[in-house]
Every structure is written in C-alpha cells, then in structure tokens.
Enzyme design. Sequence first.
Site, PDB file in Angstrom:
ATOM      1  N   CYS A 104     -40.618 -22.022  38.071  1.00 48.29           N
ATOM      2  CA  CYS A 104     -40.289 -22.297  39.474  1.00 48.29           C
ATOM      3  C   CYS A 104     -41.463 -22.037  40.421  1.00 48.29           C
ATOM      4  O   CYS A 104     -42.432 -22.791  40.396  1.00 48.29           O
ATOM      5  CB  CYS A 104     -39.025 -21.529  39.864  1.00 48.29           C
ATOM      6  SG  CYS A 104     -38.249 -22.162  41.361  1.00 48.29           S
ATOM      7  N   ARG A 138     -32.265 -27.705  49.760  1.00 51.37           N
ATOM      8  CA  ARG A 138     -32.543 -26.802  48.640  1.00 51.37           C
ATOM      9  C   ARG A 138     -31.779 -27.280  47.404  1.00 51.37           C
ATOM     10  O   ARG A 138     -30.629 -27.714  47.512  1.00 51.37           O
ATOM     11  CB  ARG A 138     -32.098 -25.396  49.050  1.00 51.37           C
ATOM     12  CG  ARG A 138     -32.249 -24.329  48.018  1.00 51.37           C
ATOM     13  CD  ARG A 138     -32.070 -22.952  48.649  1.00 51.37           C
ATOM     14  NE  ARG A 138     -33.292 -22.545  49.317  1.00 51.37           N
ATOM     15  CZ  ARG A 138     -34.328 -21.966  48.702  1.00 51.37           C
ATOM     16  NH1 ARG A 138     -34.275 -21.703  47.409  1.00 51.37           N
ATOM     17  NH2 ARG A 138     -35.403 -21.638  49.360  1.00 51.37           N
ATOM     18  N   HIS A 204     -34.654 -21.441  35.620  1.00 47.54           N
ATOM     19  CA  HIS A 204     -34.465 -20.009  35.420  1.00 47.54           C
ATOM     20  C   HIS A 204     -33.418 -19.869  34.318  1.00 47.54           C
ATOM     21  O   HIS A 204     -32.916 -20.861  33.807  1.00 47.54           O
ATOM     22  CB  HIS A 204     -33.930 -19.350  36.696  1.00 47.54           C
ATOM     23  CG  HIS A 204     -34.848 -19.442  37.878  1.00 47.54           C
ATOM     24  ND1 HIS A 204     -35.970 -18.657  38.015  1.00 47.54           N
ATOM     25  CD2 HIS A 204     -34.794 -20.213  38.987  1.00 47.54           C
ATOM     26  CE1 HIS A 204     -36.565 -18.937  39.169  1.00 47.54           C
ATOM     27  NE2 HIS A 204     -35.881 -19.883  39.777  1.00 47.54           N
TER      28      HIS A 204
HETATM   29  N1  GLN Z   1     -40.004 -20.230  46.968  1.00 47.27           N
HETATM   30  C1  GLN Z   1     -39.990 -21.386  46.097  1.00 47.27           C
HETATM   31  C2  GLN Z   1     -39.104 -22.517  46.575  1.00 47.27           C
HETATM   32  O1  GLN Z   1     -38.097 -22.298  47.218  1.00 47.27           O
HETATM   33  C3  GLN Z   1     -39.624 -20.980  44.686  1.00 47.27           C
HETATM   34  C4  GLN Z   1     -38.269 -20.383  44.521  1.00 47.27           C
HETATM   35  C5  GLN Z   1     -38.011 -19.825  43.144  1.00 47.27           C
HETATM   36  O2  GLN Z   1     -38.938 -19.476  42.424  1.00 47.27           O
HETATM   37  N2  GLN Z   1     -36.750 -19.702  42.776  1.00 47.27           N
HETATM   38  O3  GLN Z   1     -39.417 -23.653  46.281  1.00 47.27           O
END
Ligand code: GLN
Length: 245
Positions: A104, A138, A204
């Site tokens: 990620c 998101r 993840h």
């Molecule tokens: N901060 C990054 C995003 O929102 C990665 C988030 C994460 O690693 N879960 O894209």
Amino acid sequence: MIDFSGSEARITESTLVIGLVLPDVMGTYGDGGNALVLRQRARLRGIDAEVLPITLADPVPASCDIYTLGGAEDYAQRLATRHLTQYPGMQEAAAKGAPVLAICAAIQVLGHWYETSEGERVDGISLFDLTTTPQATRSIGEIEGVPLVDGLTQPLTGFENHRGGSALGPDAAPLMRVVRGTGNGAGSPVDGVVQGSVLGTYMHGPALARNPELADHLLSRATGRSLEPLDLPDVELLRRERLRK
Ligand code: GLN
C-alpha cells in the site's frame, strides 16, 4: 509493534535475514505479519530465518536477504520516505536482486512521486516506475484478483484501504487483474506492481498470510532454491473463508 528483541543476536552467516523496514511508522493492519509468515514458512523447511526490524533509529542495511514494508498514513509515509532516501541500503540490495515486498503506502513511497490527500507532491525512491495521485473516493474493502506473474497460479486476496491511485509506467508490470475491489485505481483494473525483484500490492491482510503461494514465490527468490510445498490446513481454511463471496 511486534517485539523482535534479541533477533539480531541470533543472526549467523547462514541465517536468512528478513528486513522488516520501518515497522515503527509503516505497518497498518498488521502488515508486519508478512515478515513473520516468511520466517515461519522458511523455518518449516529447515531454513534458519530471523526478522530484523529496521526502525527510524537505524540506517537501512544492504545486507538483508529480503525486505518487507507495510502501509501507513500520510505523515508516517513521509517520515519513511525521508529515511529511505537518506539510507539507500534497501535500494542497493534490490539492485543486486534482493526481493522486496511493498504494501500500500510503501508502493507509493517506492514510486517516483506521490501526491498526498492535501495535494502536496513528495518525491519517492524510484524503485518502481509509477506515480500516485489521490482518487476521487477512498477504496475500502476486500480485494481479489488473478495473478499475472509467472509462477503464481492461485487467486490473490486481501483488504484495501487507500485514497491514492497508482499509474504504472512502461518499466512496471501489474501483479494481478482485479476481479473484486479497486487495486491500483488510476482507471486500470489491476493491482500491484512487479519490477525486477521488487513487488508491491495494495493488499493488506497481511497479504502473505492470505496468499501463501506469494510468500513462497518471494522466499524461493530470496533463498535461490525451489521450495517443497507445505500442507497447512489452517492456512487453507483461512484462504477458503477469505475467498468466499
Ligand atoms: N496513505 C496512503 C493512501 O491513503 C496509504 C494508506 C495505506 O497504506 N493503507 O493512499
């Protein structure tokens, strides 16, 4: 944070050293577990393996056999970027073929640059030919895909939560075609990135607990040998549950 105290003392010449990079700032959703999965799957084959945590207080050594990095929120991600730029040991090891697993936020840090949700552009360490910009919404939820990499045959599964979307350049290939979830976003139904020995994914989970074939793919690259299969019913059960619609 997982306690690996004492692991450095157990490292000998023949130990497979798994570098857990910046677990103090990068490691949301238990991504540090990827290092544990690698260690366990190595040990079950009789390979002496240890996890070496590399924190913001340590220079990054070029001597690890494999490196793993987890996800992070924007500010932690920025601290990690600065540290990896200042101590390029992992980049040196990758240039010599050491496998690296980036989850990620780590994909974004390993790219050329990423734009934060505040619209600020931060230079990455350019291990991946990709750039990252915020998506309109998101991406949160289960993700599943079909691998596009030689040697991987099993469906891949994970959990994603990110705002950034990563567009791959010509030197970077995707890890999988997405059949559920978003993945890299940026208008393309793929997840992850493979470039030389460096592999990234938005999954993840931790990703290697959910995808043992991917763990063995990395391990076999790190050890330079093909690994006998392991029969672990609990791992299979976890996979069946995660892949159930
Ligand atoms: N901060 C990054 C995003 O929102 C990665 C988030 C994460 O690693 N879960 O894209």
